[in-house]
Design a protein around this motif. Structure first.
Motif, short mmCIF file in Angstrom:
data_model
loop_
_atom_site.label_atom_id
_atom_site.label_comp_id
_atom_site.label_asym_id
_atom_site.label_seq_id
_atom_site.Cartn_x
_atom_site.Cartn_y
_atom_site.Cartn_z
N LYS A 123 0.86 -1.18 0.00
CA LYS A 123 0.00 0.00 0.00
C LYS A 123 0.90 1.24 0.00
O LYS A 123 1.91 1.26 0.68
N PRO A 124 0.51 2.27 -0.76
CA PRO A 124 1.36 3.47 -0.79
C PRO A 124 1.53 4.09 0.60
O PRO A 124 0.59 4.11 1.39
N VAL A 125 2.75 4.58 0.88
CA VAL A 125 2.96 5.31 2.12
C VAL A 125 2.50 6.75 1.97
O VAL A 125 2.15 7.40 2.95
N VAL A 126 2.49 7.26 0.73
CA VAL A 126 1.97 8.60 0.50
C VAL A 126 1.56 8.70 -0.96
O VAL A 126 2.12 8.03 -1.83
N GLN A 127 0.54 9.51 -1.23
CA GLN A 127 0.09 9.73 -2.59
C GLN A 127 -0.11 11.22 -2.80
O GLN A 127 -0.35 11.96 -1.86
N LEU A 128 -0.02 11.64 -4.04
CA LEU A 128 -0.20 13.06 -4.34
C LEU A 128 -0.93 13.18 -5.67
O LEU A 128 -0.48 12.65 -6.69
N ALA A 129 -2.06 13.91 -5.68
CA ALA A 129 -2.80 14.13 -6.92
C ALA A 129 -2.04 15.13 -7.79
O ALA A 129 -1.42 16.06 -7.29
N LEU A 130 -2.10 14.92 -9.12
CA LEU A 130 -1.34 15.78 -10.04
C LEU A 130 -2.20 16.83 -10.72
O LEU A 130 -1.71 17.61 -11.52
N SER A 172 -3.48 19.57 -9.69
CA SER A 172 -3.13 20.97 -9.45
C SER A 172 -1.86 21.39 -10.18
O SER A 172 -1.55 22.57 -10.25
N VAL A 173 -1.10 20.44 -10.72
CA VAL A 173 0.09 20.83 -11.48
C VAL A 173 -0.12 20.61 -12.98
O VAL A 173 0.84 20.55 -13.74
N GLY A 174 -1.37 20.52 -13.38
CA GLY A 174 -1.68 20.57 -14.81
C GLY A 174 -1.84 19.23 -15.50
O GLY A 174 -1.99 19.17 -16.71
N PHE A 175 -1.84 18.13 -14.72
CA PHE A 175 -2.06 16.82 -15.33
C PHE A 175 -3.50 16.37 -15.11
O PHE A 175 -4.30 17.09 -14.55
N GLY A 176 -3.78 15.16 -15.59
CA GLY A 176 -5.09 14.57 -15.36
C GLY A 176 -6.10 14.92 -16.44
O GLY A 176 -7.30 14.94 -16.20
N GLU A 177 -5.60 15.22 -17.64
CA GLU A 177 -6.53 15.54 -18.73
C GLU A 177 -7.24 14.29 -19.22
O GLU A 177 -6.63 13.24 -19.33
#
Lengths: 180, 270
Positions: free
Chosen positions: B256-263, B265-270
């Motif tokens: 299981k990930p120890v930490v995750q970060l959504a992208l 807000s830095v312009g990804f996820g299109e």
């Protein structure tokens, strides 16, 4: 409509079918997650993730491998257990030791779990297990402990706990077979 | 049971069917048992039966879901794409549980602060983190190490110079932090990890990028506080995740990930 057919339609992108599926499974999903996670706000978060995952991943459901409801609840349980374990891991060692010293005896926890069960028949069937079978099954399933933790807390060998879990589940099947 | 298992004192995997059906295995054992299941038809049938028994315990816990949940889920469904069904030829003959071994998906909504993965917002704080990590690694380097360092600094400068470079960071409940400066147009990102120390045993922190309809892709292994530069990032990438893996890294996340970060807000996820 049955859950199996709904889930297959959801896999095809049918949002109306998802609404029907939601009506059918949201209660069992939320209730199960809350039983394991306890905290209502966190339970709601986990339930929301699980329900959305059903939408996203419905294509992975294979009716030949089991019922839709089993698939849904297995997923919900896995996610709830993951959440409760990561929350436990976050409690630092000292706190954990302190908590352990104050924690109620384990069979007491198991008894409280059983007292809260809504369904009379499950309660009745759980009571037909031996105490060790019942404790092994409920500490794992409702509290999210690994069998190693259960063995440690009950001061039993690992092999005994694994056997009690298997016998407990099998005996439940025998007892609930007619009622389900 | 293999000789290797005996030598390592591992247990007979068959005996783990009931704990597995109850989700009572730790991550390592769960993974090992699932590998065993993939080869053992008898076990698969047994696990399926035991899992159906466990599900009976679930029904007794049902209670009405909170009223607001339905609207949130249904509105998320309207904007969330579905994963394609796995191709039949590749679908392993495994019980439904195995499905649950995939890493947790990127979270679609953040309606309330989360206890473990709390994003903190300001880009400046995130940039400061990355820069602090850059300057933390200057001492005690050989010439070769410095050359590597300089190349890395050049790549980092490249990311920072991109017109659309943006920063984000997140931290978990224990004070560990992940920081990223990324350029969606360049498909590059500089990622730092702080406060996690070295994983116990011969293990490493591995960075993954999550994309819809795809397995997580490895972006490399962290070496302490040293920033990791990732390139060829797909614009569709939704999040970064860090897992602890055996030395040398894994082909896909096994914990299981120890930490995750959504992208997003830095312009990804299109």
């Amino acid at each position: 409509m049955e859950a199996d057919e709904l889930l297959l339609r959801v896999a095809g992108g049918d949002q109306r079918a998802f609404e029907d599926l939601y009506a059918l499974v949201s209660g069992p999903v939320f209730g199960l997650v809350k039983r394991v996670v306890r905290d209502p706000a966190q339970s709601e978060e986990v339930a929301q993730e699980v329900l959305l995952e059903l939408w996203r991943s419905a294509g992975r459901f294979d009716p030949r491998r089991g019922s839709a409801l089993a698939w849904v609840l297995t997923l919900a349980h896995r996610r709830a257990v993951d959440r409760v374990r990561s929350a436990r891991a976050a409690v630092d060692r000292e706190q954990r030791e302190a908590l352990r010293a104050q924690a109620p005896a384990f069979d007491q926890v198991a008894e409280e779990v059983e007292a809260g069960l809504e369904r009379e028949w499950v309660r009745r069937c759980l009571h037909r297990l031996t105490a060790l079978q019942r404790q092994s099954v409920t500490l794992a399933y409702y509290e999210g402990y690994t069998y190693r933790e259960v063995a440690e807390r009950l001061s039993l060998p690992l092999g005994t706990v694994k056997t009690r879990m298997r016998d407990g589940l099998t005996r439940l099947r025998d007892c609930l077979g007619g009622a389900a | 049971m293999s000789v290797l298992d005996r030598l390592l004192g591992r247990e007979d995997p068959h005996s783990l069917a009931a704990p597995y059906a109850l989700d009572a295995l730790g991550p390592g054992e769960r993974h090992r048992f699932e590998r065993h299941l993939a080869r053992c038809g008898r076990c698969a049938a047994e696990v399926r039966a035991l899992a159906e028994d466990a599900v009976r315990l679930a029904w007794s816990a049902a209670e009405p879901a909170p009223p607001g949940l339905r609207d949130r889920v249904l509105s998320a469904v309207r904007t969330t794409p579905q994963e394609p069904a796995p191709a039949a030829a590749h679908a392993p003959r495994l019980p439904p549980h195995v499905w649950g071994t995939r890493p947790p998906p990127a979270r679609a909504r953040r309606s309330r602060p989360r206890p473990l993965f709390v994003p903190f917002a300001t880009a400046t704080a995130a940039a400061a983190l990355v820069v602090a990590a850059l300057f933390a690694v200057q001492a005690d380097r050989t010439r070769d190490e410095l050359a590597v360092e300089r190349d890395r600094a050049r790549e980092i400068a490249h990311v920072l110079a991109a017109g659309d470079a943006r920063a984000a960071s997140g931290r978990d409940g224990r004070g560990g932090t992940i920081g990223v400066i990324a350029s969606a147009s360049e498909g590059r990102a500089v990622v730092t990890l702080r406060g996690y120390g070295e994983p116990p045993g011969e293990r490493v922190h591995q960075l993954w990028v999550m994309r819809p309809h795809a397995q997580p892709r490895s972006l490399g292994l962290f070496d302490g506080d040293t920033p990791l530069v990732a390139s060829d990032l797909d614009r569709a990438a939704t999040s970064l995740a860090v897992t602890i893996e055996p030395d040398g890294g894994s082909d896909r996340p096994t914990t299981k990930p120890v930490v995750q970060l959504a992208l997003k807000s830095v312009g990804f996820g299109e």
